[in-house]
Design a protein around this motif. Structure first.
Motif, PDB file in Angstrom:
ATOM      1  N   UNK A 102       0.817  -1.212   0.000  1.00 40.72           N
ATOM      2  CA  UNK A 102       0.000   0.000   0.000  1.00 40.72           C
ATOM      3  C   UNK A 102       0.854   1.268   0.000  1.00 40.72           C
ATOM      4  N   UNK A 103       0.239   2.352  -0.447  1.00 37.23           N
ATOM      5  CA  UNK A 103       0.913   3.645  -0.337  1.00 37.23           C
ATOM      6  C   UNK A 103       1.228   3.876   1.139  1.00 37.23           C
ATOM      7  N   UNK A 104       0.188   3.758   1.997  1.00 37.69           N
ATOM      8  CA  UNK A 104       0.366   3.959   3.440  1.00 37.69           C
ATOM      9  C   UNK A 104      -0.052   2.711   4.206  1.00 37.69           C
ATOM     10  N   UNK A 122       3.582 -13.229  -6.027  1.00 37.53           N
ATOM     11  CA  UNK A 122       4.967 -13.277  -6.511  1.00 37.53           C
ATOM     12  C   UNK A 122       5.820 -12.067  -6.202  1.00 37.53           C
ATOM     13  N   UNK A 123       5.319 -11.115  -5.397  1.00 40.02           N
ATOM     14  CA  UNK A 123       6.173  -9.974  -5.028  1.00 40.02           C
ATOM     15  C   UNK A 123       7.301 -10.445  -4.115  1.00 40.02           C
ATOM     16  N   UNK A 124       8.443  -9.761  -4.192  1.00 45.72           N
ATOM     17  CA  UNK A 124       9.598 -10.163  -3.380  1.00 45.72           C
ATOM     18  C   UNK A 124       9.825  -9.271  -2.177  1.00 45.72           C
ATOM     19  N   UNK A 125       9.316  -8.039  -2.237  1.00 46.59           N
ATOM     20  CA  UNK A 125       9.465  -7.122  -1.109  1.00 46.59           C
ATOM     21  C   UNK A 125       8.127  -6.419  -0.880  1.00 46.59           C
ATOM     22  N   UNK A 126       7.938  -5.962   0.354  1.00 45.83           N
ATOM     23  CA  UNK A 126       6.710  -5.255   0.713  1.00 45.83           C
ATOM     24  C   UNK A 126       7.009  -3.771   0.887  1.00 45.83           C
ATOM     25  N   UNK A 127       6.192  -2.906   0.281  1.00 44.98           N
ATOM     26  CA  UNK A 127       6.304  -1.478   0.529  1.00 44.98           C
ATOM     27  C   UNK A 127       5.148  -1.036   1.421  1.00 44.98           C
ATOM     28  N   UNK A 128       5.324   0.073   2.117  1.00 45.13           N
ATOM     29  CA  UNK A 128       4.243   0.615   2.936  1.00 45.13           C
ATOM     30  C   UNK A 128       4.755   1.857   3.648  1.00 45.13           C
ATOM     31  N   UNK A 129       4.053   2.969   3.467  1.00 44.69           N
ATOM     32  CA  UNK A 129       4.506   4.222   4.055  1.00 44.69           C
ATOM     33  C   UNK A 129       4.056   4.358   5.506  1.00 44.69           C
ATOM     34  N   UNK A 130       4.995   4.758   6.364  1.00 44.25           N
ATOM     35  CA  UNK A 130       4.688   5.035   7.766  1.00 44.25           C
ATOM     36  C   UNK A 130       4.690   6.555   7.982  1.00 44.25           C
ATOM     37  N   UNK A 131       5.611   7.221   7.310  1.00 45.06           N
ATOM     38  CA  UNK A 131       5.719   8.689   7.349  1.00 45.06           C
ATOM     39  C   UNK A 131       5.482   9.145   5.920  1.00 45.06           C
ATOM     40  N   UNK A 132       4.374   9.859   5.687  1.00 45.28           N
ATOM     41  CA  UNK A 132       3.979  10.175   4.326  1.00 45.28           C
ATOM     42  C   UNK A 132       4.232  11.632   3.959  1.00 45.28           C
ATOM     43  N   UNK A 162      11.037  -5.350   4.003  1.00 47.76           N
ATOM     44  CA  UNK A 162      10.169  -4.172   4.018  1.00 47.76           C
ATOM     45  C   UNK A 162      10.908  -2.909   3.547  1.00 47.76           C
ATOM     46  N   UNK A 163      10.231  -2.159   2.675  1.00 53.14           N
ATOM     47  CA  UNK A 163      10.752  -0.865   2.209  1.00 53.14           C
ATOM     48  C   UNK A 163       9.801   0.217   2.706  1.00 53.14           C
ATOM     49  N   UNK A 164      10.357   1.247   3.357  1.00 51.27           N
ATOM     50  CA  UNK A 164       9.492   2.348   3.806  1.00 51.27           C
ATOM     51  C   UNK A 164      10.258   3.665   3.727  1.00 51.27           C
ATOM     52  N   UNK A 165       9.478   4.747   3.614  1.00 50.30           N
ATOM     53  CA  UNK A 165      10.116   6.046   3.354  1.00 50.30           C
ATOM     54  C   UNK A 165      10.624   6.723   4.617  1.00 50.30           C
ATOM     55  N   UNK A 166      11.765   7.381   4.478  1.00 48.33           N
ATOM     56  CA  UNK A 166      12.288   8.214   5.562  1.00 48.33           C
ATOM     57  C   UNK A 166      12.321   9.650   5.050  1.00 48.33           C
ATOM     58  N   UNK A 167      11.669  10.543   5.808  1.00 47.87           N
ATOM     59  CA  UNK A 167      11.583  11.939   5.360  1.00 47.87           C
ATOM     60  C   UNK A 167      12.526  12.852   6.133  1.00 47.87           C
TER      61      UNK A 167
END
Ligand code: PEP
Ligand code: MN
Length: 342
Positions: A102-104, A122-132, A162-167
């Protein structure tokens, strides 16, 4: 750099430039033509900025770069392609890698359902924003630490890194404890303080291209990470601002090929932000892989119409599974395309 002297430049002006090139830390190589002289400044130890300033010196017509300003990210420095491991998944190897989620991160139910679904597809990594990074301060800003904890839990259950954004530089340590790869969002591509700190964070970085950044600026942003000691950088083309209004951004596929040409770093594409339209995600994904992308990052939500951010560009779990099946099919050969047109 090559310094082109003006047609009417005097011998004294040429001598001055030769001396300045030496002062700047380069060796001058002079070629005298019938009308004008050129001075090639050769070497790597000097200051490019000081050479560029010679545009202001008397008798100089122009100062033209002959090499790229980025060094460590350049294929001239490293000919073999870099592979980046994120929580054990290799990006930049033989197989294209799909990051989905998900985006968030919105709730336990939402992130667990999404992670299980994208893994099964079949995805290999999960994305999901914690800080948007939201354009409006009134929009959902992310669940912060609560989301990070959920991401860690879901990784433990599914095994998906897991991949998530750092602002913010303030959050690097905390996010690094919970995530396998740190995303630098498009809006922060030129946040040099953040890049300098991420160079020391010891985590792979997914560096999105700024919406208005040239490929050169994008690669120079990556150079900050490599120069600071972090070689584990994946570039992500996520669309740029153009005059087009039918799509959210313009996915610059040529830039995917160009970045792979100029740099040894893996390059992935984000068709979700790159188009902003769920009906375009599948064709744009196929096109990105056909042009050489090392992977894709795709927004998926169990119920896109209820998503708290970027629902319009999010695929449902079923749509994502269909897209993944389509990616496995061979590309249509060129001959059949021509036949279809005839
Ligand atoms: C995102 O990945 O949800 C995001 C905000 O991306 P970008 O920085 O490319 O806009
Ligand atoms: Mn998003």
């Amino acid at each position: 750099m090559v310094i082109n002297m003006a047609a009417g430049a005097s011998e004294a002006e040429l001598q001055h430039i030769i001396e300045r090139v030496i002062e700047c830390g380069f060796q001058p190589h002079v070629t005298r033509g019938a009308e004008r002289a050129i001075v090639a400044a050769v070497g790597s130890g000097g200051s490019r900025a000081a050479l560029e300033a010679l545009k202001a010196a008397p008798g100089v017509e122009d100062v033209v770069p002959i090499a790229h300003p980025f060094k460590l990210v350049s294929r001239q420095t490293r000919s073999e392609r870099t592979r980046v491991a994120a929580g054990g998944v290799v990006i930049g190897g033989e197989d294209a890698v799909v990051i989905a989620g998900p985006c968030s991160v919105e709730s336990r139910e939402q992130i667990f359902a999404t992670a299980r679904g994208v893994k099964a597809a079949g995805a290999s990594l999960l994305r999901g924003g914690a800080y948007k990074p939201r354009t409006s301060p009134y929009d959902f800003q992310g669940l912060g630490l609560e989301a990070l904890k959920l991401l860690r839990e879901v990784r433990e259950e599914t095994g998906l890194p897991v991949v998530t954004e750092v602002m913010s530089t303030n959050d690097i340590e905390l996010i690094s404890e919970h995530a396998d790869m740190l995303q630098v969002g498009a809006r922060n591509m030129q946040n040099y303080d953040l890049l300098r700190r991420l160079a020391k964070a010891g985590k792979p970085v997914l560096l999105k291209r700024g919406p208005s950044a040239t490929v050169k600026e994008w690669l120079l942003a990556a150079e900050y990470l490599l120069a600071g000691g972090n070689p584990n950088v994946v570039l992500c083309e996520r669309g740029i601002k153009t005059f087009e209004t039918e799509t959210r951004n313009t996915l610059d596929l040529a830039a995917v090929a160009l970045a792979r040409e100029l740099s040894h770093l893996p390059v992935i594409a984000d068709p979700s932000h790159g188009t902003g339209r769920r009906d375009l995600i599948a064709p744009a994904s196929r096109a990105a892989l056909a042009i050489g992308a090392d992977g894709l990052i795709i927004e998926v939500h169990p119920c896109p119409e209820r998503a708290m951010s970027d629902g319009a560009q999010s695929l449902s779990l079923e749509e994502f599974a269909r897209l993944m099946n389509g990616l496995a099919a061979p590309l249509r050969p060129v001959a059949s395309l021509c036949a279809a047109e005839a």
